[in-house]
Design an enzyme around this catalytic site. Sequence first.
Site, PDB file in Angstrom:
ATOM      1  N   TRP A 281       1.055   5.738  -1.539  1.00 58.00           N
ATOM      2  CA  TRP A 281       0.711   6.746  -2.536  1.00 58.00           C
ATOM      3  C   TRP A 281       1.710   6.857  -3.668  1.00 58.00           C
ATOM      4  O   TRP A 281       1.434   7.508  -4.669  1.00 58.00           O
ATOM      5  CB  TRP A 281       0.538   8.095  -1.844  1.00 58.00           C
ATOM      6  CG  TRP A 281      -0.882   8.344  -1.482  1.00 58.00           C
ATOM      7  CD1 TRP A 281      -1.639   7.620  -0.613  1.00 58.00           C
ATOM      8  CD2 TRP A 281      -1.743   9.373  -2.016  1.00 58.00           C
ATOM      9  NE1 TRP A 281      -2.912   8.142  -0.557  1.00 58.00           N
ATOM     10  CE2 TRP A 281      -2.999   9.218  -1.405  1.00 58.00           C
ATOM     11  CE3 TRP A 281      -1.556  10.397  -2.933  1.00 58.00           C
ATOM     12  CZ2 TRP A 281      -4.067  10.054  -1.689  1.00 58.00           C
ATOM     13  CZ3 TRP A 281      -2.633  11.231  -3.208  1.00 58.00           C
ATOM     14  CH2 TRP A 281      -3.873  11.056  -2.595  1.00 58.00           C
TER      15      TRP A 281
ATOM     16  N   TYR B 153       0.829  -1.212   0.000  1.00 59.15           N
ATOM     17  CA  TYR B 153       0.000   0.000   0.000  1.00 59.15           C
ATOM     18  C   TYR B 153       0.859   1.256   0.000  1.00 59.15           C
ATOM     19  O   TYR B 153       1.922   1.285   0.619  1.00 59.15           O
ATOM     20  CB  TYR B 153      -0.883   0.004   1.252  1.00 59.15           C
ATOM     21  CG  TYR B 153      -1.773   1.226   1.326  1.00 59.15           C
ATOM     22  CD1 TYR B 153      -2.930   1.284   0.569  1.00 59.15           C
ATOM     23  CD2 TYR B 153      -1.427   2.321   2.115  1.00 59.15           C
ATOM     24  CE1 TYR B 153      -3.736   2.404   0.606  1.00 59.15           C
ATOM     25  CE2 TYR B 153      -2.243   3.447   2.159  1.00 59.15           C
ATOM     26  CZ  TYR B 153      -3.389   3.477   1.402  1.00 59.15           C
ATOM     27  OH  TYR B 153      -4.180   4.589   1.434  1.00 59.15           O
TER      28      TYR B 153
HETATM   29  N1  LIG Z   1      -2.204   8.188  12.624  1.00 59.98           N
HETATM   30  C1  LIG Z   1      -2.578   8.259  11.341  1.00 59.98           C
HETATM   31  N2  LIG Z   1      -2.023   7.450  10.442  1.00 59.98           N
HETATM   32  C2  LIG Z   1      -2.392   7.517   9.138  1.00 59.98           C
HETATM   33  C3  LIG Z   1      -3.378   8.438   8.725  1.00 59.98           C
HETATM   34  C4  LIG Z   1      -3.968   9.284   9.710  1.00 59.98           C
HETATM   35  O1  LIG Z   1      -4.871  10.098   9.404  1.00 59.98           O
HETATM   36  N3  LIG Z   1      -3.529   9.170  11.006  1.00 59.98           N
HETATM   37  N4  LIG Z   1      -3.730   8.507   7.409  1.00 59.98           N
HETATM   38  C5  LIG Z   1      -3.577   7.298   6.626  1.00 59.98           C
HETATM   39  C6  LIG Z   1      -3.782   7.570   5.210  1.00 59.98           C
HETATM   40  S1  LIG Z   1      -5.266   8.326   4.788  1.00 59.98           S
HETATM   41  C7  LIG Z   1      -2.902   7.218   4.259  1.00 59.98           C
HETATM   42  S2  LIG Z   1      -3.352   7.376   2.598  1.00 59.98           S
HETATM   43  C8  LIG Z   1      -1.591   6.614   4.584  1.00 59.98           C
HETATM   44  C9  LIG Z   1      -0.453   7.078   3.665  1.00 59.98           C
HETATM   45  O2  LIG Z   1       0.615   6.219   3.740  1.00 59.98           O
HETATM   46  P1  LIG Z   1       1.659   6.033   2.527  1.00 59.98           P
HETATM   47  O3  LIG Z   1       0.989   6.228   1.219  1.00 59.98           O
HETATM   48  O4  LIG Z   1       2.386   4.758   2.739  1.00 59.98           O
HETATM   49  O5  LIG Z   1       2.632   7.265   2.809  1.00 59.98           O
HETATM   50  P2  LIG Z   1       3.678   8.017   1.884  1.00 59.98           P
HETATM   51  O6  LIG Z   1       4.546   8.809   2.796  1.00 59.98           O
HETATM   52  O7  LIG Z   1       2.975   8.759   0.808  1.00 59.98           O
HETATM   53  O8  LIG Z   1       4.547   6.829   1.279  1.00 59.98           O
HETATM   54  C10 LIG Z   1       4.880   6.724  -0.058  1.00 59.98           C
HETATM   55  C11 LIG Z   1       6.306   6.162  -0.173  1.00 59.98           C
HETATM   56  O9  LIG Z   1       6.552   5.854  -1.543  1.00 59.98           O
HETATM   57  C12 LIG Z   1       7.846   6.324  -1.904  1.00 59.98           C
HETATM   58  N5  LIG Z   1       7.814   6.579  -3.359  1.00 59.98           N
HETATM   59  C13 LIG Z   1       7.331   7.670  -3.998  1.00 59.98           C
HETATM   60  N6  LIG Z   1       7.450   7.526  -5.319  1.00 59.98           N
HETATM   61  C14 LIG Z   1       7.996   6.318  -5.552  1.00 59.98           C
HETATM   62  C15 LIG Z   1       8.375   5.618  -6.751  1.00 59.98           C
HETATM   63  O10 LIG Z   1       8.211   6.087  -7.861  1.00 59.98           O
HETATM   64  N7  LIG Z   1       8.902   4.376  -6.579  1.00 59.98           N
HETATM   65  C16 LIG Z   1       9.110   3.824  -5.355  1.00 59.98           C
HETATM   66  N8  LIG Z   1       9.620   2.600  -5.313  1.00 59.98           N
HETATM   67  N9  LIG Z   1       8.785   4.477  -4.218  1.00 59.98           N
HETATM   68  C17 LIG Z   1       8.242   5.709  -4.318  1.00 59.98           C
HETATM   69  C18 LIG Z   1       8.039   7.570  -1.069  1.00 59.98           C
HETATM   70  O11 LIG Z   1       9.424   7.881  -0.938  1.00 59.98           O
HETATM   71  C19 LIG Z   1       7.369   7.165   0.243  1.00 59.98           C
HETATM   72  O12 LIG Z   1       8.267   6.560   1.132  1.00 59.98           O
HETATM   73  O13 LIG Z   1      -1.265   6.912   5.949  1.00 59.98           O
HETATM   74  C20 LIG Z   1      -2.290   6.519   6.865  1.00 59.98           C
HETATM   75  N10 LIG Z   1      -1.821   6.684   8.230  1.00 59.98           N
HETATM   76  N1  LIG Z   2      -1.363  18.456   2.794  1.00 61.24           N
HETATM   77  C1  LIG Z   2      -1.838  17.187   2.761  1.00 61.24           C
HETATM   78  N2  LIG Z   2      -3.058  16.945   2.213  1.00 61.24           N
HETATM   79  C2  LIG Z   2      -3.540  15.678   2.189  1.00 61.24           C
HETATM   80  C3  LIG Z   2      -2.791  14.584   2.682  1.00 61.24           C
HETATM   81  C4  LIG Z   2      -1.509  14.868   3.267  1.00 61.24           C
HETATM   82  O1  LIG Z   2      -0.807  13.968   3.749  1.00 61.24           O
HETATM   83  N3  LIG Z   2      -1.080  16.170   3.287  1.00 61.24           N
HETATM   84  N4  LIG Z   2      -3.302  13.296   2.601  1.00 61.24           N
HETATM   85  C5  LIG Z   2      -4.386  13.052   1.649  1.00 61.24           C
HETATM   86  C6  LIG Z   2      -5.073  11.791   1.976  1.00 61.24           C
HETATM   87  S1  LIG Z   2      -4.303  10.346   1.553  1.00 61.24           S
HETATM   88  C7  LIG Z   2      -6.308  11.748   2.536  1.00 61.24           C
HETATM   89  S2  LIG Z   2      -7.027  10.234   2.822  1.00 61.24           S
HETATM   90  C8  LIG Z   2      -7.041  12.965   2.870  1.00 61.24           C
HETATM   91  C9  LIG Z   2      -7.689  12.853   4.263  1.00 61.24           C
HETATM   92  O2  LIG Z   2      -8.606  13.860   4.496  1.00 61.24           O
HETATM   93  P1  LIG Z   2      -9.329  13.941   5.938  1.00 61.24           P
HETATM   94  O3  LIG Z   2      -9.506  12.585   6.475  1.00 61.24           O
HETATM   95  O4  LIG Z   2     -10.557  14.758   5.795  1.00 61.24           O
HETATM   96  O5  LIG Z   2      -8.210  14.751   6.725  1.00 61.24           O
HETATM   97  P2  LIG Z   2      -7.689  14.960   8.223  1.00 61.24           P
HETATM   98  O6  LIG Z   2      -6.645  16.016   8.066  1.00 61.24           O
HETATM   99  O7  LIG Z   2      -7.294  13.676   8.856  1.00 61.24           O
HETATM  100  O8  LIG Z   2      -8.917  15.510   9.030  1.00 61.24           O
HETATM  101  C10 LIG Z   2      -9.638  16.655   8.634  1.00 61.24           C
HETATM  102  C11 LIG Z   2     -10.274  17.329   9.812  1.00 61.24           C
HETATM  103  O9  LIG Z   2     -11.170  16.461  10.480  1.00 61.24           O
HETATM  104  C12 LIG Z   2     -11.206  16.822  11.842  1.00 61.24           C
HETATM  105  N5  LIG Z   2     -11.643  15.699  12.673  1.00 61.24           N
HETATM  106  C13 LIG Z   2     -10.884  14.675  13.132  1.00 61.24           C
HETATM  107  N6  LIG Z   2     -11.634  13.829  13.892  1.00 61.24           N
HETATM  108  C14 LIG Z   2     -12.886  14.346  13.914  1.00 61.24           C
HETATM  109  C15 LIG Z   2     -14.114  13.933  14.531  1.00 61.24           C
HETATM  110  O10 LIG Z   2     -14.212  12.925  15.218  1.00 61.24           O
HETATM  111  N7  LIG Z   2     -15.207  14.711  14.280  1.00 61.24           N
HETATM  112  C16 LIG Z   2     -15.153  15.830  13.517  1.00 61.24           C
HETATM  113  N8  LIG Z   2     -16.279  16.516  13.324  1.00 61.24           N
HETATM  114  N9  LIG Z   2     -14.006  16.246  12.947  1.00 61.24           N
HETATM  115  C17 LIG Z   2     -12.880  15.503  13.126  1.00 61.24           C
HETATM  116  C18 LIG Z   2      -9.773  17.183  12.155  1.00 61.24           C
HETATM  117  O11 LIG Z   2      -9.726  18.094  13.201  1.00 61.24           O
HETATM  118  C19 LIG Z   2      -9.268  17.767  10.852  1.00 61.24           C
HETATM  119  O12 LIG Z   2      -9.235  19.172  10.902  1.00 61.24           O
HETATM  120  O13 LIG Z   2      -6.171  14.079   2.862  1.00 61.24           O
HETATM  121  C20 LIG Z   2      -5.404  14.176   1.657  1.00 61.24           C
HETATM  122  N10 LIG Z   2      -4.779  15.474   1.638  1.00 61.24           N
HETATM  123 MO   LIG Z   3      -5.349   8.624   2.497  1.00 63.36          MO
END
Ligand SMILES: Nc1nc2c(c(=O)[nH]1)N[C@H]1C(S)=C(S)[C@@H](COP(=O)(O)OP(=O)(O)OC[C@H]3O[C@@H](n4cnc5c(=O)[nH]c(N)nc54)[C@H](O)[C@@H]3O)O[C@H]1N2
Ligand SMILES: Nc1nc2c(c(=O)[nH]1)N[C@H]1C(S)=C(S)[C@@H](COP(=O)(O)OP(=O)(O)OC[C@H]3O[C@@H](n4cnc5c(=O)[nH]c(N)nc54)[C@H](O)[C@@H]3O)O[C@H]1N2
Ligand SMILES: [Mo]
Length: 772
Positions: free
Chosen positions: A115, A113
């Site tokens: 991005w 998994y």
């Molecule tokens: N506590 C907490 N944890 C969370 C979340 C949260 O809200 N709270 N959010 C979750 C969510 S929504 C998501 S989507 C995940 C994200 O988790 P990930 O998608 O695993 O996070 P990234 O840091 O985007 O990791 C991408 C990796 O791919 C590598 N990479 C980029 N391009 C390439 C390429 O071309 N080739 C290769 N081989 N590698 C490459 C980058 O260097 C990086 O290390 O995290 C989750 N974890």
């Molecule tokens: N800059 C930046 N943008 C991103 C990403 C990133 O890593 N960096 N990741 C991308 C990815 S993979 C994803 S999945 C999306 C995720 O998008 P979201 O899941 O919407 O993003 P979060 O930043 O986790 O949370 C958004 C807001 O929800 C509020 N919140 C948290 N818990 C609760 C709750 O229980 N109730 C209510 N009402 N509000 C709550 C938090 O305070 C926060 O301000 O973002 C994407 N956009």
């Molecule tokens: Mo995500």
Amino acid sequence: MTHQRTLTTAHWGVYEVEYDDAGQAVRLHPFSKDPDPSPIGLHMLSDEVARLRVRRPAVRKSWLEHGPGSHPERRGQEPFVEVSWDEALGLVSKELARVKAQHTNRAIFGGSYGWSSAGRFHHAQSQVHRFLNSIGGYVRHQDSYSLGAARVLMPHIVATMEELMSMHTGWDVLAENCKLFVTFGGVPRKNAQINAGGATLHHVKGGLYAMRDAGVRFVNVTPTGEDLDTGGDVEWLAIRPNTDAAMILALCHTLFVEKLYNREFLDRCTVGFDKFTPYLTGETDGQPKDAAWAEKITGIPASRIVALAREMAASRTTVSIGWSLQRSHHGEQPFWALITLACMLGQIGLPGGGFGVGYGPVNLMGSAHPKYSGPTLPQGKNAVSDFIPVARFTDMLLNPGGKVSYNGQDLTYPDIKLVYWAGGNPFHHHQDLNRLMVAWRKPETIIFHEQFWTPAARMADVVLPATTTLERADIGYGSREPFLIAMKKAREPIGEARDDYWIFSELARRLGQGDVYTEGRDTMAWLSHLYELSREKSAAAGVTIPAFDAFWEAGIAEAKGENRDPVMLASFRADPAAHPLKTPSGRIEIYSEKIASFGYDDCPPHAVWLEPIEWLGGKTAERYPLHMLSDQPTDKLHSQLDHSPHARATKIKGRQPITLHPDDATARGIAAGDLVRVFNDRGACLAAARLSDRIRPGVVRLSTGAWFDPADAGSNRPLEKHGNPNALTLDIGASKLSQGCIAQTCLVEIERFDGPAPAVTAHRLPEFRPRG
Ligand SMILES: Nc1nc2c(c(=O)[nH]1)N[C@H]1C(S)=C(S)[C@@H](COP(=O)(O)OP(=O)(O)OC[C@H]3O[C@@H](n4cnc5c(=O)[nH]c(N)nc54)[C@H](O)[C@@H]3O)O[C@H]1N2
Ligand SMILES: Nc1nc2c(c(=O)[nH]1)N[C@H]1C(S)=C(S)[C@@H](COP(=O)(O)OP(=O)(O)OC[C@H]3O[C@@H](n4cnc5c(=O)[nH]c(N)nc54)[C@H](O)[C@@H]3O)O[C@H]1N2
Ligand SMILES: [Mo]
């Protein structure tokens, strides 16, 4: 002399590449067409970013000297030995062949998994899946960390999340027609910097400001008032985290008892309302889900809930919900409750009315640009049927043969011997990383392709250096973005980095599957092939894009066509029989017979309030009285570019800032900028205090993305030094239905950290040893 600039694409935006007289790429500039460009990627060419590149294939010392399975407990602590590409490819192909022969492809986890980077062909996850399919298959993952609970729930009750995301009513229609916009979890513009595959025009700021100019009223229900900027007034209802389902049910209750709901819409477009109301009124359990009940749970005054329900019924209202709400225990419930509320209001399918499942999480929702499908690399067929819900990764490693419920099925965890990862960072994304560190010792071999020495790469046995988007040609495409971008190669790879495609082609060749994997194409042949396939599909959808050669020559192409569905679910509303949903009934399911048939106690057949395992109203709050939200970072995408000057500038004393209310800080003798220790029974991390009165007292916010930096990777529950919230989060599924990750369900305590602070070492290179 001026030089032609080329374009490059990252998930967070398009950048213009400037070259010097010698033809070297020297600087990145914001995309001139973008009204609100993101600064995240401006330093992608910098030396600070390059410093942490993986430069040569590297193998963990014990694994190299004593073979697969040697001293797995030393992962992350032992030096690496750098080897030639030929030797590395030989080791990896031999090991894949061994595991296949001894344990079958069912022992290979290629869930992988993550991005990755933008660019449709070099998308690392697609490449690794295509490769593993070509050599007989792998154990895959289903769903995402983003949308674990919603992705499984929503197709049962309305439509898939993918369909819903791409059919959101546009910002232009909202500005013109919506009067009241109520959002749970804000519309965080920091998050809308991103669109998977590449945001080209960032439109969320413009969209929100235009709504404000048109006089739309905003109500933001969220624990942190920092997540909605309209340039004007916003009413902030500071809800207790993880209690939104109770508040939304109380809104439904008021509509019901005051007869403010739309019976005609319910009868025509939904099923099951009458099976839901006995729960709402308390007929089934003696507890009416009224505003007084919800006040005790949510902390929002009952009078405000009642008044808000009346205001919603009296005006053209859109209700929206952020994805973070479903990244919590029973995270299905706020989503289901929101859909139920929108059905009772009966404005679904009307301009400016209805619901959104995320205005804000990414740039996609609210786009007025036409919908068409972009280029995608075909992944082939997987001969292995085993899979896991993505966030059950640690459980799988710890319990081979164990059972897990998922969406009406009983799955068995396979016995994994080899883990193959390209394009993700499990030591970023997974919850309870101390638990993952223990499980990580189980496989015999862990192989990574990486660009940088991330925490996960450091924990691998074999690390193969991958190129970045600037070092290879590709096509930039993001869903409902107007532009396709010709991502020209801007510079030569650093060190001995190679494209993932090249690496997999070589491995496939050594394993006798070279032609299956490459189909005889080089990169440019693939780009034009995939682009032309997408052009055919687009034409069928009424969208025109130019031929590949013209596109590549111009460096950019605009997709031209009509925005056919400017209002979400308008045709369904107009004639649900002619435009049925893909739910079992063809309508919106307020009660789901299908989910009823699963018999899950933690996901009953209609929206309910269920206490999360940890929350401020529960028992654990006596010991850990602060609810920690770990939201997405403003200054980067997940862990990507954590070491760039832009992201480093946001750290305090080298640590990730944690936001606390001044009252909570004072009660603990904490001042702004102090180092603090954040802890619970699962772990502890250091962070730096940032004070804000725009957060509900009792709630703290520690954004994700600081590279995991355990003080001693060999011990259980070491102190994490950098501010990574996943040292503390809980690793259980949202419910038996979805098994989604529940990062937002987490209680902690905080204290000032007065001792000598251990140095942050996450951004150091690992140790390398010569062979022998
Ligand atoms: N506590 C907490 N944890 C969370 C979340 C949260 O809200 N709270 N959010 C979750 C969510 S929504 C998501 S989507 C995940 C994200 O988790 P990930 O998608 O695993 O996070 P990234 O840091 O985007 O990791 C991408 C990796 O791919 C590598 N990479 C980029 N391009 C390439 C390429 O071309 N080739 C290769 N081989 N590698 C490459 C980058 O260097 C990086 O290390 O995290 C989750 N974890
Ligand atoms: N800059 C930046 N943008 C991103 C990403 C990133 O890593 N960096 N990741 C991308 C990815 S993979 C994803 S999945 C999306 C995720 O998008 P979201 O899941 O919407 O993003 P979060 O930043 O986790 O949370 C958004 C807001 O929800 C509020 N919140 C948290 N818990 C609760 C709750 O229980 N109730 C209510 N009402 N509000 C709550 C938090 O305070 C926060 O301000 O973002 C994407 N956009
Ligand atoms: Mo995500």
